[in-house]
Design a protein around this motif. Structure first.
Motif, PDB file in Angstrom:
ATOM      1  N   ARG A  73      -3.814  17.100 -85.384  1.00 29.58           N
ATOM      2  CA  ARG A  73      -4.166  16.797 -83.994  1.00 29.58           C
ATOM      3  C   ARG A  73      -3.558  17.778 -83.001  1.00 29.58           C
ATOM      4  N   PHE A  81     -18.387  18.019 -89.228  1.00 26.50           N
ATOM      5  CA  PHE A  81     -18.398  17.533 -90.612  1.00 26.50           C
ATOM      6  C   PHE A  81     -19.816  17.453 -91.170  1.00 26.50           C
ATOM      7  N   ALA A  85     -19.725  12.520 -88.778  1.00 22.38           N
ATOM      8  CA  ALA A  85     -18.487  11.829 -88.359  1.00 22.38           C
ATOM      9  C   ALA A  85     -18.489  11.473 -86.884  1.00 22.38           C
ATOM     10  N   TYR A  87     -18.533   8.679 -83.876  1.00 21.61           N
ATOM     11  CA  TYR A  87     -17.965   7.329 -83.783  1.00 21.61           C
ATOM     12  C   TYR A  87     -19.105   6.355 -83.496  1.00 21.61           C
ATOM     13  N   MET A 102      -8.502  12.172 -75.409  1.00 19.61           N
ATOM     14  CA  MET A 102      -7.324  12.235 -76.274  1.00 19.61           C
ATOM     15  C   MET A 102      -6.401  13.385 -75.894  1.00 19.61           C
ATOM     16  N   ARG A 150     -14.365  20.770 -75.909  1.00 18.32           N
ATOM     17  CA  ARG A 150     -12.959  20.991 -75.555  1.00 18.32           C
ATOM     18  C   ARG A 150     -12.549  22.455 -75.642  1.00 18.32           C
TER      19      ARG A 150
ATOM     20  N   GLU B 175     -14.071  10.524 -93.041  1.00 17.33           N
ATOM     21  CA  GLU B 175     -14.402  11.669 -92.177  1.00 17.33           C
ATOM     22  C   GLU B 175     -14.249  11.312 -90.703  1.00 17.33           C
ATOM     23  N   ILE B 176     -14.590  10.060 -90.360  1.00 14.08           N
ATOM     24  CA  ILE B 176     -14.499   9.645 -88.954  1.00 14.08           C
ATOM     25  C   ILE B 176     -13.044   9.653 -88.499  1.00 14.08           C
ATOM     26  N   GLU B 178     -10.696  11.497 -89.817  1.00  9.62           N
ATOM     27  CA  GLU B 178     -10.260  12.895 -89.753  1.00  9.62           C
ATOM     28  C   GLU B 178     -10.780  13.558 -88.493  1.00  9.62           C
ATOM     29  N   ALA B 179     -12.033  13.245 -88.136  1.00 14.69           N
ATOM     30  CA  ALA B 179     -12.620  13.814 -86.918  1.00 14.69           C
ATOM     31  C   ALA B 179     -11.786  13.389 -85.714  1.00 14.69           C
ATOM     32  N   ALA B 180     -11.354  12.131 -85.707  1.00 16.07           N
ATOM     33  CA  ALA B 180     -10.566  11.639 -84.577  1.00 16.07           C
ATOM     34  C   ALA B 180      -9.202  12.333 -84.517  1.00 16.07           C
ATOM     35  N   ARG B 181      -8.629  12.571 -85.695  1.00 18.69           N
ATOM     36  CA  ARG B 181      -7.333  13.280 -85.708  1.00 18.69           C
ATOM     37  C   ARG B 181      -7.491  14.669 -85.122  1.00 18.69           C
ATOM     38  N   ASP B 183      -9.704  15.566 -83.073  1.00 16.07           N
ATOM     39  CA  ASP B 183      -9.985  15.443 -81.643  1.00 16.07           C
ATOM     40  C   ASP B 183      -8.711  15.173 -80.848  1.00 16.07           C
ATOM     41  N   ALA B 185      -6.470  12.490 -81.551  1.00 16.16           N
ATOM     42  CA  ALA B 185      -6.084  11.076 -81.454  1.00 16.16           C
ATOM     43  C   ALA B 185      -4.868  10.777 -82.313  1.00 16.16           C
ATOM     44  N   SER B 186      -3.952   9.951 -81.774  1.00 19.31           N
ATOM     45  CA  SER B 186      -2.810   9.481 -82.561  1.00 19.31           C
ATOM     46  C   SER B 186      -3.297   8.326 -83.437  1.00 19.31           C
ATOM     47  N   SER B 189      -4.256   5.431 -81.329  1.00 20.04           N
ATOM     48  CA  SER B 189      -5.542   5.642 -80.626  1.00 20.04           C
ATOM     49  C   SER B 189      -6.707   5.459 -81.577  1.00 20.04           C
ATOM     50  N   ASN B 193      -9.332   2.692 -80.616  1.00 18.39           N
ATOM     51  CA  ASN B 193     -10.613   3.228 -80.143  1.00 18.39           C
ATOM     52  C   ASN B 193     -11.711   3.231 -81.191  1.00 18.39           C
ATOM     53  N   ILE B 194     -11.311   3.314 -82.450  1.00 20.90           N
ATOM     54  CA  ILE B 194     -12.336   3.493 -83.485  1.00 20.90           C
ATOM     55  C   ILE B 194     -12.319   2.375 -84.524  1.00 20.90           C
ATOM     56  N   PRO B 197     -12.914  -1.440 -82.996  1.00 18.16           N
ATOM     57  CA  PRO B 197     -14.304  -1.740 -82.590  1.00 18.16           C
ATOM     58  C   PRO B 197     -15.279  -1.718 -83.757  1.00 18.16           C
ATOM     59  N   MET B 198     -15.041  -0.809 -84.714  1.00 20.08           N
ATOM     60  CA  MET B 198     -15.955  -0.750 -85.856  1.00 20.08           C
ATOM     61  C   MET B 198     -15.840  -1.988 -86.742  1.00 20.08           C
TER      62      MET B 198
END
Lengths: 347, 281
Positions: A73, A81, A85, A87, A102, A150, B175-176, B178-181, B183, B185-186, B189, B193-194, B197-198
């Motif tokens: 991060r 991907f 991927a 959300y 973020m 970004r 993958e989702i 990993e994508a957030a990481r 992006d 995101a901690s 988060s 955030n993900i 809700p999912m």
């Protein structure tokens, strides 16, 4: 924008070595494609650059800065991907906005940047939809928009087009290449599709079993393959490889005979591309195995004693199956490979 | 005809143990029943129940004990699931976490009764670490008595929610995450955030099922507190049992059961409907 340096990278998973002693210098703004068959280590290499995997040995530097201990991060890289991927619980607008949120980008900039990114990938009218309501191509474009919004130092793309149909893939290829030129962001792109590699790359890295086989421009790799693996991987259909022996300036195999450099002897593999073969001539004798007209070109497969050879014949060419045929080679375009597969002469 | 004959016994059996008692309860709720003496009451039982303070107290107790217990179970299960769902032990051995659920409810109730009241195990433990100085009489206070029921329920049923939440988290596309990481995101988060809700539909279904189950809490109350002190731990099931089998007001108990069923259906239906509706938009 940044250069990427991989120095003596090794990645092991238990006793299995995924990537072996890899050295790679990717220059700023370059579009580099990692190409190879499944399991060759290309995705592992990319994931190490992303920070999703940690190298067992070696150094990874982005923009000169050592990245080994920096979390994914905190690396300024964006990744697209294979499975998009996105959300699923967020609209496309919120998906694209997520990295801005973020990374604490000031809120005032969000809307403008999101719309600009969406415009670049022609996704403007779909911003309020959820990913589930978009087609595969639109989802892939949304994933691209999320990556570009970004303005990262590095783009990583892991087979981003492999889930799309052939027509869409061709148009997305052009779009990705155009976008990369416009944004001037160093890009590493992983694929097993050699057409994608040839059309997109500034340089291609061909990998097999965790080892780099050759690094070069698409032209270079096509014209000067370093070994039989590269020769057999690049080209559609790929280069014909015929095992035989060389002696006194002549290469001979069952049904084939061509002149070769006088210094070659012993077991040699001859390489000849399908477009450098001509119907008629006296280098290869065989039987017609298959004739595949495609409209602009006809693919001819000739069977010799222990091998089939692919030939690009003229569009009008037709011949009955199992009829005898003689084939000539353009002798200025022959490649010779030694017993270990390395190139030893020719062209 | 033959296929109907084949399924006939199973259908008859199901009707006999579900539909018939249900209809019988509705029918009985319209009478004042003293063993064999049935006298028509119409909606009289219902009118009396609505004015019965004990009924409302039992409903309130069920909501308080059930709500706190459910909230606690959900929070603990979700927290533990989030922290260990990538752990290889949890992946391979998650069935182990189901152990408390496999015990007979009455056995669990007796264990906790021993631990809290008869055997004073919990009091001794609290004294040994210096949290309390005297033996705690858990049935002397409304909230302590309710706490014993909540603890027993949480102990036995948190694994049920945990296993569902772990399954849901493990089923998420890696993958989702990993994508957030990438992006930026901690972990927290990503969760807020993900992941959360999912998981919403799964959480709603699991919590609703557990909620329905909690409203029928009987065994623990019967064995551990018997509704004491002063009816503060009397849940709806225990109230119905007391009316029916201690005071033999069968018609009244049936009316309370029907009302409880109605309330449960309405509440569960509203929650599920709202949760899925807002999830879709």
């Amino acid at each position: 924008m940044a250069s990427i340096l991989l120095k003596n990278i090794v990645k092991s998973f238990g006793s299995f070595v995924g990537v072996q002693d890899m050295n790679l210098d990717i220059v700023d703004e370059e579009f580099l494609v990692l190409l190879g068959p499944s399991g060759c280590g290309k995705t592992t290499t990319m994931r190490m650059i992303a920070g999703l995997e940690h190298p067992t040995e070696g150094e990874i530097r982005i923009g000169g800065e050592l990245m080994n201990d920096i979390d994914a991060r905190d690396r300024d890289v964006a990744m697209v991907f294979q499975g998009y991927a996105l959300y699923p619980n967020m609209s496309i607008y919120e998906n694209i906005r997520f990295p801005l949120r973020m990374r604490q980008v000031p809120k005032a900039q969000h809307d403008e940047r999101i719309r600009r990114a969406a415009e670049m990938v022609e996704l403007g009218p779909f911003l309020e939809r959820k990913p589930g309501a978009l087609s595969g191509g639109q989802r892939q474009r949304a994933a691209l928009a999320r990556a570009i919004v970004r303005q990262p130092q590095v783009f990583l793309m892991d087979e981003p087009l492999s889930n799309l149909d052939a027509k869409l893939r061709a148009s997305m290829r052009v779009q990705i290449k155009h976008m990369q030129r416009e944004l001037k962001v160093t890009t590493v792109y992983v694929t097993h599709d050699q057409i994608e590699a040839m059309t997109l790359a500034d340089r291609i890295v061909i990998m097999n079993k965790g080892v780099i086989q050759q690094i070069g421009t698409p032209d270079d790799i096509y014209s000067n393959p370093a070994n039989t693996f590269v020769a057999g991987f690049i080209g559609s259909p790929p280069m014909n490889l015929i095992a035989g022996t060389a002696q006194n300036g002549t290469f001979s195999a069952a049904g084939a005979r061509v002149p070769c450099p006088a210094n070659l002897s012993g077991n040699i593999t001859l390489g000849i591309r399908p477009e450098d073969c001509l119907v008629g001539g006296d280098n290869l004798q065989g039987l017609v195995y298959g004739v595949e007209p495609t409209g602009d070109i006809t693919y001819l497969t000739v069977r010799t004693a222990n091998k089939t050879v692919e030939i690009k014949a003229g569009r009008e060419f037709r011949a009955p199956i199992d009829s005898a045929i003689a084939v000539g080679f353009d002798t200025s375009r022959l490649y010779f490979f030694g017993e270990d597969g390395a190139r030893v002469g020719g062209n | 005809m033959f296929p109907y004959l084949l399924v006939g016994p199973a259908v008859l059996y199901l009707l006999a143990i579900t539909l018939y008692p249900g209809l019988f309860a509705i029918y009985q709720s319209l009478f004042v029943v003293k063993f064999v003496n049935w006298s028509w009451a119409g909606l009289g039982n219902y009118m009396r129940i609505i004015q019965d303070r004990e009924f409302w107290a039992a409903l309130g107790n069920t909501a308080i004990i059930g709500g706190l217990s459910l909230g606690l179970q959900t929070t603990i299960a979700m927290t533990v699931a989030f922290f260990c769902y990538r752990d290889s032990f949890v992946r391979g051995w998650r069935i182990v976490f189901l152990m408390p659920m496999l015990f007979m409810p009455s056995a669990v109730a007796f264990i906790w009764k021993l631990a809290f009241n008869d055997g004073r195990v919990i009091s001794d433990l609290l004294m040994s670490v210096g949290l309390v100085s005297n033996n705690v009489d858990w049935l002397s206070s409304i909230w302590l008595a309710r706490l014993t029921l909540i603890v027993a329920d949480v102990w036995q049923w948190t694994p049920f929610l945990f296993i569902i939440f772990v399954g849901a988290l493990q089923g998420q596309d890696e993958e989702i995450e990993e994508a957030a990481r990438l992006d930026g995101a901690s972990w927290s988060s990503i969760f807020w955030n993900i992941s959360l809700p999912m998981m919403r539909p799964i959480i709603v279904v699991a919590v609703t099922l557990r909620g329905i189950d909690i409203t029928t809490m009987f065994t623990n109350v019967y064995i551990m507190t018997q509704g004491t002190p002063g009816g503060a731990t009397e849940t709806m099931s225990y109230f119905i049992y007391r009316q029916g089998f201690r005071m033999f007001n069968f018609g009244y108990a049936s009316a309370a059961s029907v009302l409880m069923l109605f309330i449960t259906i309405v509440v569960a239906q509203t929650i599920v409907k709202r949760a899925f509706k807002s999830g879709k938009s």
